[in-house]
Scaffold this active site. Structure first.
Site, short mmCIF file in Angstrom:
data_model
loop_
_atom_site.label_atom_id
_atom_site.label_comp_id
_atom_site.label_asym_id
_atom_site.label_seq_id
_atom_site.Cartn_x
_atom_site.Cartn_y
_atom_site.Cartn_z
N HIS A 173 -2.40 2.90 1.05
CA HIS A 173 -1.38 3.14 1.41
C HIS A 173 -1.31 3.45 2.58
O HIS A 173 -1.70 4.09 3.47
CB HIS A 173 -0.53 4.52 1.30
N ASP A 211 5.00 8.50 -1.46
CA ASP A 211 4.58 8.80 -0.48
C ASP A 211 5.76 9.60 0.37
O ASP A 211 5.53 10.84 0.51
CB ASP A 211 4.39 8.18 1.19
N HIS A 224 9.49 6.17 5.46
CA HIS A 224 9.97 7.47 4.60
C HIS A 224 8.87 8.22 5.97
O HIS A 224 8.71 9.56 5.94
CB HIS A 224 9.03 7.16 3.47
N ASP A 226 1.09 3.31 6.13
CA ASP A 226 2.39 3.52 6.70
C ASP A 226 3.32 2.48 7.75
O ASP A 226 2.30 1.74 8.67
CB ASP A 226 1.94 4.84 7.26
#
Length: 966
Positions: free
Chosen positions: A61, A185, A435, A63
């Site tokens: 994951h 997420d 996000h 970001d």
């Protein structure tokens, strides 16, 4: 070329070839190339019937900005903040996939992959293409980023998804097309996102976060996988999306993390060594697998093997996963019924589909999200309000930039003012949807970087816009952009004695828009609040206010002159005079109440009798020193320390000109504005610097109290599109135990919210995403600004305490709310276009001129005018996208924007003639695509799912027929 849009709230995308001028006739060839591959379901490893099949999904994951900037994350810079380097992750994963054909990996964030791909050799690119073709490397989600679902507008989400998916399509063909949406997420999930994913052709959707009470109930009922009916207006299954909740958020099971960032012991499988642990590992894994199977519905379960920025040394993961699969599966010879395999989300989804079961049906959304009784993630709905506003107006500017790129043709990109482009702003806006971007949950230096990227995109688009407007108008005069008009700063209008104002309208219908310009002639004085917030930027003492009219997809030009003597000429429009009473068609502030806490407003129409007032208040933020919980308010979490807001001031200093100006305190003010030809009331609020001398964080709200009998029910929009009903202290899918009466009743408001009864509907249109709720009957409250002194322990590692060079003592934020009061039956006909005008507001540019010195101002115009459309589109149809696709092809999106039964007039089917749509473009051919423009509409197929009866809790209205092809 006639298209009939039957379904409400529908999107339709077209690619059409154009002929911009008679001088050339382009030829468009659409050639689809498919490489030989085994991608798709045949590439999935075989499962074993009658056994519990455990699908291990290796993933990372990444970001697109959070604790570090996008660049820092990609290159592995600033590892003192967080050890993370995406380029090394991709290097390492590809190397390890080549060593064992059984291995699988999924990748999500195209913004990072695009960067990495550009740096690879031809040989490496061919190698990666082969991995994709063989299904060993699978892209999921595929957008430029994994967007936030609470604070993003649907138009910006579609844009960022289109950008990422187009790159994958162009690079890998159909093998690179994601089949699964993957939002592991984001902090709550919007119904409109699921609707968009379904219309983009996804077969399923997986996420990791939902309310802890909701999860507990679903685990007991084995309802962690469901069919999400994501629209009340689209005919099923158009917006139906299979949705699964991952078992560990997106982390591996406890004790099975084998990354360099983890502390779990590796599998030690040499029996000659003293610390041999294979038996222990297998026993623990089987225990976890059997336990997980108890709360899911089939004999297939999924385990996410990875987490934040993992696989930088992929050998650690794969070496242990190879062993885990081998040793667990060896137990089958001893009677074990557990089968472990490398897998991907689409392979797991295939097995769920093959099970041929019926699934529970869900019709609401997954807001608000709480991870325990006092920890509601509703603060980020408002966090970093200045960035949220900058992102919203950047979206408006991007749509204008893309439209003018099409209308201007090649000269827009290379014209008299240099080389311009829309790509820079497209990428900046795509990153801003992440996000931890527009959500406001990043570190301060990362928020600054997002803003810097947007500003750079603006600069590139300004050149393009100048080139196009110069070409369309025949004027080579330089264009001036004033980006601080909200605080009445524009050097040109403050100093020039003659200038022109060009107002470009990106909507497909004409608009009337109030323009306020800082000037030094004798007109409306600048307010004290505006003068204070400037901090030395601009020196105009007055504001010129006039109403402009702009045609659809076009512009009007007004001339402003400073006159020396005498009245305005007959051809000019005189300045408006201050009225004796401040009122318009719908509203009138009551003078007797203006000195009190609230500015009371009544309607002027006989059939509406509502009385309401507007109050500015604040909550003090929890500092964690509480007997119930140590949770603090922070960037993510909203937790006031009392359930009653504090009154900022019991009286307000007021000044009445053409508007009512209120000062509640030195750091809170409000202006009430009424425009004579509008049915809306404008509230301009200014908050900050929020004082913290008492060592208390504060969260400032605007509360609208009315006589409407709302009975605990209110309504909020979902990403700016469909509206959902909310009820205080209630969730449609489980019996809520409410533990936070304020934060637990806050929802995201992306563009509008309202309360209503049988007679009246009070709607608030916001100029950015904000959080709010209806805590008392007849009341709406919206959070404006947050300044907090503690981190809320959700990873960002710093308090939400924004300052800047201009405001070192605390950030000042200014914004607008538009209030509409209408009968419920016709309210949508007012608030939808009103919200649309705020989201896609006109672009104002200036050119300088000269005139003899004088002392008075007049406005002359509008002339000349231009419209890119032959005719105004019907009110029900919104022109969502006009964007250059390639040299001679344009991407067009039209949408029916009204929900079923929302408007008696506008919820009906609409016919649009595409061939007679544009005034400067000849449409030579049209091809219909899906929403994300990465598949032809007639080739888009999705998995069919069966829903259980009696599980849909929100009810679906009758549907109309689906869209008919051109």
């Amino acid at each position: 070329m006639i298209g009939k849009i039957h379904k409400q709230m529908s999107h339709d995308s077209w690619l059409f070839s154009k002929m911009a001028t008679p001088e050339y006739t382009p030829f468009v060839f659409l050639l689809l190339l498919f490489q030989s591959s085994v991608w798709g379901f045949p590439s999935c490893h075989a499962t074993k019937p009658g056994m519990l099949n455990v699908h291990l999904v290796p993933h990372t994951h990444d970001d697109v900005g959070w604790l570090k900037t996008v660049d820092q994350y990609f290159y592995g810079d600033r590892n003192d903040i967080q050890h993370a380097g995406v380029q090394y992750i991709l290097d390492s994963v590809v190397d390890q996939l080549l060593k064992n054909p059984d291995r699988r990996f999924i990748y999500v964030e195209t913004a990072f992959f695009y960067r990495w791909w550009k740096q690879q050799t031809d040989d490496m690119q061919n190698t990666v293409k082969q991995l994709v073709n063989e299904g060993r490397l699978e892209f999921v989600n595929g957008g430029w980023c994994m967007s936030d679902e609470a604070t993003t507008h649907y138009s910006a989400v579609i844009d960022q998804m289109t950008m990422g998916l187009r790159f994958l399509n162009d690079t890998f063909g159909h093998c690179g097309r994601p089949r699964v949406a993957w939002h592991i997420d984001p902090f709550g999930h919007a119904r409109e996102h699921a609707s968009m994913f379904a219309q983009m052709g996804y077969d399923g959707f997986f996420f990791g976060r939902l309310d802890y009470q909701d999860r507990n109930r679903r685990m007991v009922a084995r309802e962690q996988e469901m069919l999400w009916r994501a629209s009340e207006s689209l005919t099923p299954p158009m917006a139906d999306l299979f949705t699964g909740i991952l078992p560990n958020g997106y982390n591996p099971p406890e004790g099975f993390c084998w990354d360099q960032s983890c502390d779990d012991p590796p599998i030690r499988d040499d029996p000659d060594l003293e610390d041999y642990n294979v038996d222990d590992v297998v026993t623990r894994f089987l225990h976890i697998a059997h336990g997980q199977a108890l709360v899911y519905k089939t004999n297939h379960i999924i385990m996410t093997m990875g987490s934040d920025f993992q696989y930088e040394n992929a050998n650690l993961w794969y070496k242990n996963l190879d062993k885990l699969i081998r040793y667990v599966n060896q137990m089958q010879s001893n009677g074990s019924e557990v089968n472990v395999l490398y897998s991907t989300p689409s392979c797991y989804l295939q097995e769920l589909h093959r099970a041929n079961l019926t699934w529970p049906l869900k019709g609401d959304d997954f807001f608000p999200y709480a991870d325990s009784a006092h920890d509601f993630w509703t603060g980020y709905f408002t966090s970093r309000p200045a960035l949220k506003r900058y992102e919203r107006i950047s979206n408006s500017y991007l749509q204008t930039c893309k439209q003018l790129e099409v209308l201007g043709g090649p000269i827009s990109r290379k014209g008299p003012f240099g080389a311009g482009d829309s790509e820079t702003l497209k990428k900046a806006m795509a990153v801003a949807q992440h996000h931890d971007a527009v959500s406001g949950t990043e570190k301060q230096h990362v928020a600054n970087d997002y803003a810097r990227k947007l500003a750079n995109g603006w600069a590139h688009c300004q050149v393009l816009v100048s080139n196009t407007l110069s070409s369309l108008s025949g004027s080579s005069a330089p264009r001036v952009y004033c980006e601080h008009l909200n605080i009445s700063v524009c050097p040109l209008t403050e100093t020039s004695k003659k200038f022109s104002v060009n107002v470009y309208n990106p909507l497909a219908r004409p608009v009337s828009w109030p323009v306020r310009l800082p000037v030094n002639g004798t007109v409306v004085p600048v307010s004290q609040a505006t003068a204070a917030v400037r901090r030395g930027r601009g020196y105009a003492v007055n504001e010129l206010l006039f109403q402009v009219q702009a045609p659809p997809l076009g512009y009007s030009t007004y001339s402003v002159s400073l006159l020396q003597n005498g009245p305005p000429s007959p051809q000019s429009s005189p300045l408006p005079r201050a009225p004796k009473a401040v009122q318009n068609k719908s509203f009138s502030p009551q003078p007797s109440s203006l000195l009190s806490l609230c500015a009371s407003i009544v309607t002027l129409r006989d059939f509406l009798s509502s009385l309401f007032c507007v109050c500015l208040s604040r909550y003090n933020a929890s500092d964690g020193n509480n007997s119930e919980s140590i949770q603090m308010s922070g960037a993510y979490i909203f937790r006031p320390n009392t359930s009653t807001p504090f009154i900022i001031s019991k009286t307000a200093k007021i000044e009445t000109l053409q508007e009512v100006r209120q000062w509640f305190s030195p750091w809170v003010s409000q202006v009430v504005r009424l425009y004579t030809d509008s049915r809306a009331l404008e509230l301009e609020w200014t908050v900050g610097p929020v004082p913290i001398g008492d060592d208390l964080g504060k969260e400032v709200i605007s509360r609208l109290d009315s006589s409407i009998n709302s009975s605990g029910v209110f309504y909020t929009d979902s990403n700016g599109r469909e509206v959902l009903q909310r009820r205080k202290d209630y969730r449609p899918t489980w019996n809520l135990r409410q533990s936070e009466p304020i934060a637990g009743n806050y929802y995201p408001i992306n563009s509008r919210a309202y309360i209503k009864d049988d007679k009246d509907q009070l709607t608030v249109v916001t100029d950015r995403s904000q959080g709010g709720g209806s805590i008392q009957d007849g009341s709406l409250e919206i959070m404006l600004h947050r300044r907090l002194l503690y981190d809320d322990v959700r990873g960002v590692g710093e308090p939400l305490n924004e300052t800047s060079d201009i405001y070192p003592e605390g950030l000042v934020v200014r914004g607008r709310h538009l209030l509409s009061l209408s009968p419920p039956a016709t309210a949508a006909d007012t608030h939808r276009p009103l919200a649309q005008e705020v989201v896609l507001q006109p672009l104002i540019t200036f050119t300088d001129g000269e005139l003899h010195p004088s002392t008075r101002l007049e406005v002359q115009g509008p002339a000349p005018q231009f419209s890119g459309l032959q005719a105004v589109l019907p009110p029900a149809v919104h022109l969502l996208t006009v964007s250059q696709w390639d040299q001679d092809t344009v991407l067009l999106r039209l949408e029916h924007q009204y929900q079923a039964s929302e408007s008696k007039e506008h919820s009906q089917p609409v016919t649009v003639n595409l061939q007679k749509l544009f005034s400067t473009l000849d449409v030579l051919g049209v091809s219909e695509m899906n929403l994300s423009a990465n598949q032809w509409k007639d080739e888009m197929t999705r998995l069919d799912w069966k829903a259980e009866s009696g599980t849909h809790h929100t009810g679906v209205t009758n549907q109309l027929s689906a869209y008919s092809a051109l």
